[in-house]
Motif scaffolding. Structure first.
Motif, short mmCIF file in Angstrom:
data_model
loop_
_atom_site.label_atom_id
_atom_site.label_comp_id
_atom_site.label_asym_id
_atom_site.label_seq_id
_atom_site.Cartn_x
_atom_site.Cartn_y
_atom_site.Cartn_z
N PHE A 809 56.91 25.49 -24.51
CA PHE A 809 57.37 24.29 -25.28
C PHE A 809 57.25 23.15 -23.73
CE2 PHE A 809 60.22 27.45 -26.14
CZ PHE A 809 60.50 26.20 -27.75
N TRP A 810 56.74 23.17 -23.09
CA TRP A 810 55.51 22.81 -21.62
C TRP A 810 54.08 23.39 -20.94
CZ3 TRP A 810 61.32 23.29 -22.08
CH2 TRP A 810 61.45 24.43 -21.85
N SER A 811 53.84 21.43 -20.50
CA SER A 811 52.52 22.42 -19.61
C SER A 811 52.58 21.13 -19.27
CB SER A 811 51.03 21.94 -20.16
OG SER A 811 51.16 21.24 -20.53
N HIS A 812 52.68 21.36 -17.33
CA HIS A 812 52.22 20.41 -16.28
C HIS A 812 50.67 20.25 -15.75
CE1 HIS A 812 52.91 24.43 -13.69
NE2 HIS A 812 52.57 23.34 -12.38
N GLY A 813 50.72 19.10 -14.99
CA GLY A 813 50.01 18.82 -14.26
C GLY A 813 50.55 18.10 -12.65
N ALA A 1025 50.09 4.71 -19.03
CA ALA A 1025 49.68 4.95 -18.27
C ALA A 1025 48.66 6.80 -18.69
CB ALA A 1025 49.17 4.71 -16.89
N VAL A 1026 49.69 7.42 -19.18
CA VAL A 1026 49.54 9.05 -19.47
C VAL A 1026 50.47 9.61 -20.72
CG1 VAL A 1026 49.81 8.96 -16.69
CG2 VAL A 1026 52.05 9.46 -18.41
N ARG A 1027 50.86 8.43 -21.55
CA ARG A 1027 50.88 9.45 -22.69
C ARG A 1027 49.85 9.91 -23.69
NH1 ARG A 1027 53.68 5.46 -27.08
NH2 ARG A 1027 54.49 7.29 -27.54
N HIS A 1028 49.01 8.82 -23.82
CA HIS A 1028 47.83 9.06 -24.34
C HIS A 1028 46.94 10.14 -23.70
CE1 HIS A 1028 49.61 6.71 -27.37
NE2 HIS A 1028 50.02 5.48 -26.83
N VAL A 1029 47.26 10.70 -22.22
CA VAL A 1029 46.16 11.51 -21.80
C VAL A 1029 47.16 13.12 -22.15
CG1 VAL A 1029 45.31 12.13 -19.55
CG2 VAL A 1029 45.58 10.19 -19.65
N ALA A 1035 46.25 13.76 -16.52
CA ALA A 1035 47.14 12.57 -16.22
C ALA A 1035 47.81 12.17 -14.72
CB ALA A 1035 48.46 12.85 -17.19
N ALA A 1036 48.18 13.19 -14.20
CA ALA A 1036 49.00 13.51 -12.79
C ALA A 1036 48.11 12.42 -12.30
CB ALA A 1036 48.92 14.64 -12.10
N ASP A 1050 49.30 5.79 1.54
CA ASP A 1050 50.28 7.23 2.21
C ASP A 1050 50.08 7.59 1.61
OD1 ASP A 1050 52.18 7.89 4.18
OD2 ASP A 1050 53.87 6.88 4.00
N ASN A 1051 50.10 9.14 1.48
CA ASN A 1051 50.97 10.39 0.62
C ASN A 1051 51.03 9.63 -0.68
OD1 ASN A 1051 51.47 12.98 3.68
ND2 ASN A 1051 49.71 11.53 2.83
N VAL A 1052 50.24 10.40 -1.92
CA VAL A 1052 51.29 10.11 -2.82
C VAL A 1052 50.90 11.42 -3.93
CG1 VAL A 1052 48.61 9.36 -3.35
CG2 VAL A 1052 51.01 8.53 -4.82
N GLY A 1053 52.23 11.29 -4.86
CA GLY A 1053 52.28 12.43 -5.30
C GLY A 1053 53.23 12.73 -6.40
N ALA A 1054 52.65 13.02 -7.70
CA ALA A 1054 52.86 12.96 -9.15
C ALA A 1054 51.97 14.22 -9.57
CB ALA A 1054 51.85 11.97 -9.54
N MET A 1055 53.86 14.57 -10.68
CA MET A 1055 53.56 15.59 -11.47
C MET A 1055 53.92 15.24 -12.82
SD MET A 1055 55.56 19.17 -11.59
CE MET A 1055 54.82 19.68 -10.04
N VAL A 1056 53.17 16.05 -13.82
CA VAL A 1056 53.27 15.16 -15.37
C VAL A 1056 53.73 16.52 -15.91
CG1 VAL A 1056 52.50 14.28 -17.35
CG2 VAL A 1056 51.78 13.16 -15.12
#
Length: 1349
Positions: A809-813, A1025-1029, A1035-1036, A1050-1056
């Motif tokens: 159901f889900w996968s993440h980056g 920016a990421v819905r079509h990646v 994407a992250a 600064d430090n930047v973190g993203a999880m998609v």
């Protein structure tokens, strides 16, 4: 809190309710004395050393009962706790039990309370310890009385709140307050005097020596040390010589017994002699009175008693401070005095007095007798008025009354003519009365920020010629007219609700008016002295005309407005050095005619298609240019001649339409240090051009179509950062020869191997190679990379990986970038199979400046959540308790450090039948989660900061925190809620904001990010920016790259997280799965193409190999696949042994007779031939799509109530009452699990099992497994596919066959043959004969295809 193991049996039985006064609850107190071991790292009890079951039963009878842990005085330090195991007294009591009763039972004089491992105060006899604990937990956020009672019994709470039977004193604190002992002393520098034992005391600024041994009442010799010296005596071991300053200096020699003692005295005395003035700092020592020996130091001029618990009527209390005859400065802030100590008014020598944060409600009139007072600080109290006698202090030049309860400016200001500032931030003023200020001609600065100002009143038209600075930030003003302030030089009015602003420009130098609703700013006359103008985040449609005529303006910020053009007069200004016009609607910039001194230009997020041709040739001082997020297709030339005069050093061009033609232009900027060209259309980067950028330090080429990085990158000797993720790079660039390389990101490319030199550069710290599915690193290569601090590579799944735990159901980056800081203080949490696979958890933690707490939360928070979900099914309850318990578990690390936290929990939705899953999000601090629903962002979090949450700011103000001018609580943090920072309680709390959202098939993805990400990306831009990646990792990475290119340092973190909420992801396991025909239930679920797998397939154990230039995601997109080889269903073991059904979250176990639908995602293997076809077939099998050795079959699968194979399941048709003969027409599948390869085997089973056994394609379905782990024989594996394709097709999903171990088994469609292959498959589908109806009257539904072909 779950059931705990009972501790050793107590010496006494649980107390019986005794006779008690009516005012007290029955139960009294009970003391359990046990020798309990404590954890040295956290100063907490061992979990097995708790009270027994009988004590717990007694507590359960009444929630007003509880226990109090009494620690010994030696439990203050971790070292002492670890070295010794002191007796710990466990007192059972009620919320009505006073401290005096506990003291009587313990034989103690007093109880002491320590908060957050810091100050220790004595409890009053009437205070109730258990009630203090319960109130503390309630303020943290616990609501349930039973849970509060359980938390109070947890000894881990001692890191936040602890009781002592006697006052603990740390040795280093005692040394700083007073040193004393009996030592051999000799007076004078000569040896004429003899050594004699005397009492020696070092306290304050003096060395005190008694005239008689052991006598403190006789004559005492005082030796002032300020300005003197302390030296070691070489002729006598462990001896020091103390000397005073001046011509009449005296000397005392003191001989100590040990070297350690000598060093203690020397260390403390050295601090005293180094002072220039007689200052004594006794802050933060939990003092109730000053030491008696301190009064011998009559030369003390400044005494700091901040953060203590000073009392009035004690031998060394506040009433005795008048004995310091030369005292000029006294700091008594944060002492919780409650009442103003009147006797302080007798210290006539005082010139500076700080009494902030003491809970004063009024000031006595005697304060007017402090005639020499020059500075009086009364911030953080509850004052509403000031006495008229305060006007007698004609020397008073500074008066601080911020964060009180004043509703108007006190009239006494008119008498205090020496004052030049009105500092009243954080009060309750609602009206700005300029008439009152006009009567105070001596006031020049007015600070009224963080009040409740809504309107402005002017009594007359008379102008004010005196006020030069005004601060009106964080109020509620809608219109502001300060044109009467003709001498105004600086105005702060950020974060109001201003629509129109009118000012006088005679003296205006700086104007800060961001974060309002301004549509017009009127300044008259033209401000000829204006140097800085900030109008960002407003509704301006054009730059004011008067700003174009300001001849001295150096800084202009008009970003985040509605501008459509930049005036020529602004850009060609001869004084403008920095211009920020990003996030507008500017379509073009004017051409430059003359040279301009512009040094920094930010025009990102506009509609530009080109830059002025003369930009670089006329702006020769331009060093910074950010034109990201535009539509640029080309760049202007750097100059007309061969030699460029460009001084450009930082160039950000991310997210444009630039092609390879722009690269030669970059050569004209030889001083470039930072170059960002991410997310453009670059296919090559010429080696000859890169060779000339020798000064390059940071290069970002991610998100393009590059196949290689030029070898000439080796000439960029200063390069320390290379970011080139999300390209088509197949050859590892020659960057490991660079002497200063530190960070390399080559993730999400097509790397296959790495050629490394014999020795790697010692500076290399971070190498990211994730997402390169074809990359195989040898052990030798991994050993070479072992010295790298951070090496990120894909983890190969173990062969024994259980496919039951794989979520479909889900996968993440995840992407984390340190930016320009030397450490990463952001951590993330991802548990795809949480709580036995029924849910998933994602989290983001940002420690701002510390990396310890984010890592602790990353390791512990999922475990805490797992415990909480087992105790409560209410998402609000278990999420809140998860944060509060995690806050407690931080222990000593959380006393001074803090972290923002975000937690997302996806689980099956039992409350909403229309939804499959529910998403619960909780957060504190500035980390946020955004859900993409039908392409639109849906914020799920709340930002707990002073600037963005007025309610939280009001709460912090009401609790009398001091908010500094940079909007930080006590100057520490801008967050009002976070985990940790317990010493800032009650201003900083851990109670989270919680939201619950049912997930639907319209929910595409979830984005988690820290503060730095959302400061530079809007919700809409991040989603778009990421819905079509297709790859969540890419994407992250893209989000972090965009944030950095937009100005984040600064430090930047993203999880998609990609959400595949639909029945295609069902993973039901049953004894038999029915496959209804086309008359069955039609599927309306539409699932997007799967993401590119960032790790090798869990079903095959190795990564799929592609020899063509197409990536995995591209091939998958071409064939329209809706299933991923990462996700497998669980099959039955060989023989189809009866076992309980395992249902997925979409399809819980149905009741008898209820139809349940389940499209399966089972996978099966085929290594029969190179092209995935049977060897006898010349044409591709209809409905079978090949992708290398991966075979994707379009099949319609439904599941119904499972039955044994001997009993055929009933096929449900559209008709209300299906006929018996229709039951035999359905196809059935049994699922088996392979041994060597973790993939399910999909086996067709009909009602007549014997007929299937006769078929060549099914003759071995019930035979033994082969050595290669396959149930189906190799020669019949493709026949099985044909049987599957014979099932009626509907838009329900695909099955992906995993890659086999033979690398040569690949079927690759070259790009030049793609159209031909599509045409052949289309013709094959059109030539297929129409299926004949099996029965008259049966209606066939039209075929539906979900493939792009």
């Amino acid at each position: 809190m779950g059931e705990v193991e009972p501790g050793p049996a107590g010496p006494l039985e649980p107390p019986e309710p005794p006779e008690a006064p009516a005012s007290r609850l029955p139960g009294g107190i009970r003391v359990l004395k046990r020798n309990m071991k404590r954890n040295g790292s956290r100063n907490c009890l061992n979990r097995r050393s708790r009270f027994g079951s009988r004590e717990r039963d007694w507590l359960r009878e009444d929630v007003r009962r509880g226990c109090v842990y009494l620690y010994g005085a030696d439990s203050t330090s971790a070292a002492a706790t670890a070295a010794t195991s002191s007796d710990l007294h466990l007192v059972l009591c009620t919320v009505e039990t006073p401290a005096s009763e506990i003291c009587a039972g313990e034989g103690r004089e007093s109880l002491y309370l320590q908060l957050h491992g810091d100050l220790v105060r004595r409890l009053e006899p009437t205070e109730r310890p258990l009630q203090i604990v319960y109130d503390y937990l309630s303020r943290l956020g616990f609501d349930d009385p039973v849970r509060i009672q359980e938390e109070a019994t947890d000894p881990d709470l001692g890191c936040m709140l602890r009781f002592y039977g006697e006052k603990p004193c740390q040795m280093d604190h005692l040394d700083r307050i007073l040193l004393s002992g009996i030592y051999n002393v000799r007076k004078g520098k000569t040896q004429l005097h003899k050594w004699a034992e005397r009492l020696v005391v070092l306290c304050g600024t003096c060395l005190i020596v008694s005239s008689v041994k052991d006598c403190q009442t006789g004559k005492m010799h005082i030796l002032p040390l300020v300005g003197g010296k302390v030296e070691e005596v070489k002729r006598r071991q462990h001896s020091l010589a103390f000397s005073s300053a001046g011509a009449q200096a005296q000397t005392y020699h003191v001989s100590f017994e040990t070297l350690a003692e000598c060093q203690r005295w020397q260390r403390q005395a050295s601090k005293v002699v180094s002072q220039r003035i007689s200052t004594v700092d006794l802050s933060c020592y939990s003092l109730e009175e000053v030491p008696e020996h301190l009064f011998y130091s009559q030369d003390i001029t400044y005494l700091n008693l901040r953060h203590n618990f000073m009392q009035l009527e004690r031998p060394g209390g506040l009433d005795t401070l008048y004995r310091f005859s030369q005292l000029k400065g006294l700091n008594l802030s944060h002492n919780k005095l409650g009442l103003f100590p009147v006797l302080l008014c007798e210290i006539s020598t005082l010139t500076e007095l700080n009494l902030s944060c003491n809970g004063f409600h009024d000031l006595p009139s005697q304060v007017g007798s402090l005639l020499n007072l020059q500075t009086l600080c009364l911030d953080g109290n509850f004052l509403t008025t000031l006495p008229e006698e305060l006007g007698n202090l004609q020397q008073l030049s500074s008066l601080g009354i911020s964060f009180n309860n004043f509703s108007q400016i006190p009239e006494v200001y008119e008498k205090l003519t020496m004052l030049d500032k009105v500092v009243m931030a954080g009060n309750r003023l609602e009206v700005l009365n300029l008439g009152v200020l006009n009567r105070m001609s001596h006031i020049k600065h007015v600070d009224l920020r963080m009040n409740h100002l809504k309107t402005m009143v002017t009594e007359n038209l008379e102008g004010n010629k005196y006020i030069t600075h005004m601060d009106l930030r964080d109020n509620q003003l809608a219109d502001l007219d300060l044109s009467s302030l003709c001498s105004l030089e600086q105005l702060h009015c950020e974060r109001n609700q201003l629509r129109e602003l009118t000012l006088s420009g005679f003296s205006l130098r700086t104007l800060y008016a961001s974060s309002n609703r301004l549509t017009a700013v009127n300044v008259y006359p033209v401000p000829s002295q204006l140097t800085s103008l900030e109008l960002s985040r407003n509704l301006l449609e054009c730059v004011p005309d008067w700003a174009c005529e300001a001849k001295k303006m150096e800084i202009l910020d008009v970003s985040y407005n509605l501008l459509t053009e930049v005036p020529m007069r602004i850009l060609s200004s001869l004084s403008l050095r920095k211009m920020m016009a990003g996030h507008n609607q500017v379509q073009s910039l004017p051409e430059l005619v003359e040279h301009i001194p512009l040094e920094a230009l930010d025009i990102q997020h506009n509609l530009l298609t080109r830059l002025p041709d003369t930009l670089f040739s006329k702006a020769l001082n331009l060093r910074y240019l950010n034109a990201s997020a535009n539509s640029l297709e080309s760049l202007p030339s750097a100059g007309a001649g061969e030699e460029s005069l460009s001084a450009l050093q930082l160039l950000y061009l991310t997210n444009n339409l630039l092609t390879d033609q722009c690269v030669p232009v970059l050569v004209g900027h030889p001083h470039l240090r930072i170059l960002h060209l991410a997310n453009n259309q670059l296919q090559t980067f010429p080696a000859s051009k890169l060779n000339k950028l020798e000064q390059l330090e940071e290069l970002n080429l991610s998100g393009n179509k590059l196949k290689t990085i030029p070898t000439t990158i080796g000439n960029c000797k200063r390069l320390h950062t290379l970011v080139a993720h999300s390209n088509n790079i197949s050859i590892f660039p020659e960057i490991l020869q660079l002497p200063q390389i530190q960070f390399v990101d080559l993730s999400c490319n097509d790397l296959t191997e790495i050629l490394i030199p014999e020795a790697l550069p010692a500076t290399l710290q971070d190498l990211d190679l994730t997402g390169n599915t074809n990359l195989v690193l040898e052990h030798k290569t991994l050993d070479t990379f072992s010295h790298i601090t951070t090496l990120k590579i894909d983890q190969k799944p173990l062969p024994t990986t259980d496919p039951t735990v794989t979520s479909s159901f889900w996968s993440h980056g995840l992407a984390e970038m340190a930016g320009q800081r030397n450490k990463l203080c952001v951590s993330a949490l991802a548990v795809d199979n949480f709580a036995e696979g029924v849910g998933t958890v994602y989290g983001m933690f940002d420690g701002d400046r510390n990396e310890e707490l984010p890592r602790l939360l990353q390791c512990t928070m999922a475990d805490v959540l797992l415990e909480e979900v087992q105790q409560s099914t209410n998402d609000t309850v278990f999420m809140a308790n998860t944060f509060l318990v995690s806050h407690r578990k931080l222990g000593m690390a959380g006393q001074k450090l803090g972290s923002s936290a975000l937690l997302c929990y996806i689980r099956p939705d039992t409350a909403d039948p229309a939804s499959s899953f529910s998403l619960t999000v909780a957060n504190v601090g500035t980390c946020q989660a955004v859900l993409c629903r039908s392409g639109k962002p849906v914020p799920l979090s709340k930002v707990f900061s002073l600037e963005q949450d007025p309610e939280e700011a009001q709460r912090v103000k009401a609790q009398k925190a001091i908010i500094t001018e940079d909007n930080k609580v006590n100057g520490v943090t801008c967050c009002t809620r976070m985990l940790g920072c317990t010493y800032l309680y009650p201003w900083i709390l851990p109670k989270p904001h919680i939201s619950a959202t049912p997930l639907t098939i319209q929910d595409e993805l979830l984005i988690l990010g820290n503060k730095a990400l959302w400061e530079h990306l809007s919700y809409t831009e991040a989603v778009n920016a990421v819905r079509h990646v297709q790859d969540p990792l890419a994407a992250a990475k893209k989000l972090c790259t965009l944030a950095q290119s937009y100005g984040c340092q600064d430090n930047v973190g993203a999880m998609v997280v990609y959400l595949n909420i639909g029945e295609e992801g069902c993973t039901c396991e049953m004894n038999g799965l029915a496959l209804p025909g086309p008359v069955g239930f039609a599927s309306t679920t539409v699932i997007k193409d799967p993401p590119k797998p960032t790790t090798p397939s869990s079903s095959s154990g190795i990564a799929s190999e592609f020899s063509s230039e197409m990536s995995t995601s591209e091939v998958s997109s071409e064939v329209g696949s809706t299933a991923s080889d990462e996700h497998n269903t669980v099959g039955l073991d060989a023989g189809l042994l009866p076992r309980p059904e395992r249902r997925c979250s979409l399809h819980p176990t149905p009741t008898s007779g209820v139809f349940q639908r389940q499209p399966s995602c089972a996978t099966f293997s085929s290594n029969q031939s190179d092209n995935g076809l049977d060897s006898d077939d010349d044409q591709p099998v209809e409905g079978v799509i090949t992708n290398g050795s991966k075979v994707e079959v379009e099949v319609d699968i439904h599941c119904c109530r499972g039955r044994d194979l001997e009993n055929s399941p009933t096929l449900i048709e559209n008709s209300p009452t299906p006929r018996p003969e229709e039951h035999a027409r359905g196809s059935f599948f049994g699922i088996r699990r392979q041994n060597s390869v973790n993939s399910g085997i999909l086996l067709p089973v009909s009602k007549d099992r014997m007929e299937l056994q006769k078929s060549p394609s099914t003759s071995c379905l019930y035979g033994k497994k082969l050595s290669n782990g396959s149930v189906v024989p190799l020669q019949d594996s493709l026949n099985l596919i044909e049987v599957a394709t014979e099932a009626p097709k509907r838009k329900t999903g695909y099955f992906a066959a995993p890659t086999q171990l033979e690398p040569e088994d690949q079927f690759v469609v070259p790009r030049d043959l793609e159209e031909e292959v599509k045409e052949q498959m289309k013709q094959q589908q059109e030539s297929r004969p129409e299926p004949e109806p099996n029965e008259e009257g049966r209606t066939e539904l039209p075929e539906e295809f979900d493939t792009a072909l």
